[in-house]
Scaffold this motif. Structure first.
Motif, short mmCIF file in Angstrom:
data_model
loop_
_atom_site.label_atom_id
_atom_site.label_comp_id
_atom_site.label_asym_id
_atom_site.label_seq_id
_atom_site.Cartn_x
_atom_site.Cartn_y
_atom_site.Cartn_z
N ILE A 93 58.02 29.39 -4.06
CA ILE A 93 57.61 29.88 -2.74
C ILE A 93 56.11 29.66 -2.54
O ILE A 93 55.67 29.16 -1.50
N THR A 94 55.34 29.99 -3.54
CA THR A 94 53.89 29.75 -3.48
C THR A 94 53.60 28.26 -3.34
O THR A 94 52.76 27.84 -2.52
N LEU A 95 54.29 27.45 -4.12
CA LEU A 95 54.09 26.01 -4.08
C LEU A 95 54.37 25.46 -2.69
O LEU A 95 53.59 24.67 -2.14
N CYS A 96 55.47 25.90 -2.08
CA CYS A 96 55.84 25.44 -0.74
C CYS A 96 54.75 25.79 0.27
O CYS A 96 54.32 24.94 1.06
N ILE A 97 54.29 27.03 0.24
CA ILE A 97 53.30 27.48 1.22
C ILE A 97 51.97 26.73 1.05
O ILE A 97 51.36 26.27 2.02
N LYS A 98 51.55 26.57 -0.19
CA LYS A 98 50.28 25.89 -0.42
C LYS A 98 50.36 24.41 -0.04
O LYS A 98 49.39 23.84 0.47
N PHE A 99 51.50 23.77 -0.27
CA PHE A 99 51.68 22.39 0.19
C PHE A 99 51.58 22.31 1.71
O PHE A 99 50.96 21.41 2.26
N LEU A 100 52.22 23.27 2.40
CA LEU A 100 52.18 23.26 3.86
C LEU A 100 50.76 23.45 4.38
O LEU A 100 50.32 22.75 5.30
N PHE A 101 50.03 24.40 3.81
CA PHE A 101 48.66 24.62 4.23
C PHE A 101 47.80 23.38 3.99
O PHE A 101 46.92 23.05 4.77
N GLU A 102 48.09 22.69 2.89
CA GLU A 102 47.28 21.54 2.51
C GLU A 102 47.62 20.29 3.31
O GLU A 102 46.74 19.49 3.64
N ARG A 103 48.91 20.12 3.71
CA ARG A 103 49.36 18.83 4.18
C ARG A 103 49.95 18.79 5.59
O ARG A 103 50.14 17.71 6.14
N VAL A 104 50.29 19.94 6.17
CA VAL A 104 50.98 19.91 7.46
C VAL A 104 50.09 20.50 8.54
O VAL A 104 49.77 21.71 8.51
N ALA A 105 49.70 19.70 9.48
CA ALA A 105 48.83 20.14 10.57
C ALA A 105 49.51 21.23 11.39
O ALA A 105 50.70 21.15 11.68
N GLY A 106 48.74 22.24 11.74
CA GLY A 106 49.26 23.31 12.59
C GLY A 106 49.94 24.44 11.84
O GLY A 106 50.38 25.41 12.45
N ILE A 107 50.03 24.33 10.52
CA ILE A 107 50.62 25.41 9.72
C ILE A 107 49.51 26.15 8.99
O ILE A 107 48.97 25.68 7.99
N SER A 108 49.18 27.32 9.52
CA SER A 108 48.14 28.13 8.88
C SER A 108 48.52 29.60 8.81
O SER A 108 47.73 30.43 8.37
N ARG A 109 49.75 29.93 9.25
CA ARG A 109 50.25 31.30 9.20
C ARG A 109 51.72 31.26 8.77
O ARG A 109 52.56 30.66 9.45
N VAL A 110 52.02 31.89 7.63
CA VAL A 110 53.39 31.90 7.11
C VAL A 110 53.80 33.34 6.82
O VAL A 110 53.03 34.13 6.27
N THR A 111 55.04 33.68 7.21
CA THR A 111 55.60 34.98 6.88
C THR A 111 56.71 34.80 5.85
O THR A 111 57.58 33.94 6.01
N ILE A 112 56.68 35.60 4.80
CA ILE A 112 57.75 35.64 3.81
C ILE A 112 58.61 36.85 4.10
O ILE A 112 58.11 37.98 4.13
N ILE A 113 59.90 36.63 4.35
CA ILE A 113 60.87 37.72 4.51
C ILE A 113 61.70 37.75 3.24
O ILE A 113 62.58 36.92 3.03
#
Length: 290
Positions: free
Chosen positions: A119-139
């Motif tokens: 889960i951490t790996l996924c979020i950090k990849f998104l923050f690093e590589r996907v434009a427009g992703i800077s807020r993630v909620t974990i349910i």
């Protein structure tokens, strides 16, 4: 600086945003019979989805092996799976990893059956590589507190965590609890009506308070009645209703959602996960529209 990785690559037009690999099903020379973790659960889910005429091999995104450099995105040098599904969820509006959800593992240590902090790996990849992703909620709706990702994002205001769990059971991590913004602590043998009511109330509160760019949904089935580790009493039908509730609510807010299947330690768990995915499809909550 971004490193070179094979995790993000083009996928075939025949693929749905469903991630799986036969390598998820690992045996340990018969030792798996000595503990309640069903190492073939994910393969059973895929088999049942094929039987239900929902899935075929050409529709599956093959999970890619991660490199040591990939793992270092989430893990420290001292503690060295795979999640490209985060990018798929952004692209398609939803994604399901039939596997994953190792929420007791943080960047510096493992826990129980969790050895990589996916889960951490996924979020950090998104923050690093996907434009427009800077807020993630974990349910996190596994029966256990998700102390791994909570530890990793204790001081990160880009990540909002909602956690609903049996407070009588592992991991009793009071420090990690400080990262939880919507915390629901359940008592032994909580049943469908109370459980679903609390999930609905707090999920809407979480999304009203802080609208993310992506939701990662840890859909543990160890909340099911009879689970040897979860201590709750939600029915199989209640789990199907829970997943529909989460998808329906998150999609109502226009937010992409990634589902991982997390814990669940009974033989019928695979059937329940497959039934839930088939229900999401029949309700129109997962479909191929680009």
């Amino acid at each position: 600086m971004s490193h070179c990785t094979s995790l993000y690559r083009e996928v075939s037009e025949t693929c749905w945003p469903i991630v799986y690999s036969p390598k998820y099903n690992i045996k340990f020379l018969g030792l798996e019979k000595l503990h309640p973790f069903d190492v073939e659960k994910w393969g059973r889910v895929v088999h049942l989805l094929k039987e239900g005429n929902f899935l075929s091999d050409v529709m599956i995104v093959e999970a890619q092996e991660v490199s040591e450099e990939d793992l270092k995105v989430a893990h420290t040098e001292q503690y060295l799976r795979k999640l490209k599904a985060g990018k798929l969820a952004v692209d398609y509006g939803w994604a399901i990893n039939i596997g994953g959800g190792f929420h007791h593992c943080s960047g510096s240590r493992g826990g129980r059956f969790c050895i990589y902090a996916d889960i951490t790996l996924c979020i950090k990849f998104l923050f690093e590589r996907v434009a427009g992703i800077s807020r993630v909620t974990i349910i996190d709706l596994d029966a256990h507190q998700g102390n791994g990702h909570e530890t990793d994002f204790l001081d990160d205001n880009r990540v909002y965590i909602m956690d609903v769990y049996n407070y009588h059971i592992y991991p009793y991590d009071s420090i990690a609890k400080r990262a939880i913004r919507q915390m629901v602590e359940l008592d032994w043998n909580t049943e469908d009506e109370e459980y679903l009511e609390k999930v609905k109330e707090h999920l809407e509160m979480a999304l009203d308070e802080w609208l993310p760019h992506l939701v990662i949904y840890n859909a543990g089935t160890d909340i099911m009645v009879g689970d040897p580790l979860g201590g709750l009493s939600v029915s199989p039908e209640g789990i199907v209703m829970r997943d529909e509730l989460v998808f329906r609510t998150v999609r109502k807010y226009g937010v992409p959602i990634l589902m991982v299947t997390s814990g669940g330690y009974q033989k019928q768990t695979a059937r329940v996960i497959a039934d839930s995915i088939l229900n999401l499809y029949s309700m129109g909550l997962i479909r191929m529209i680009l």
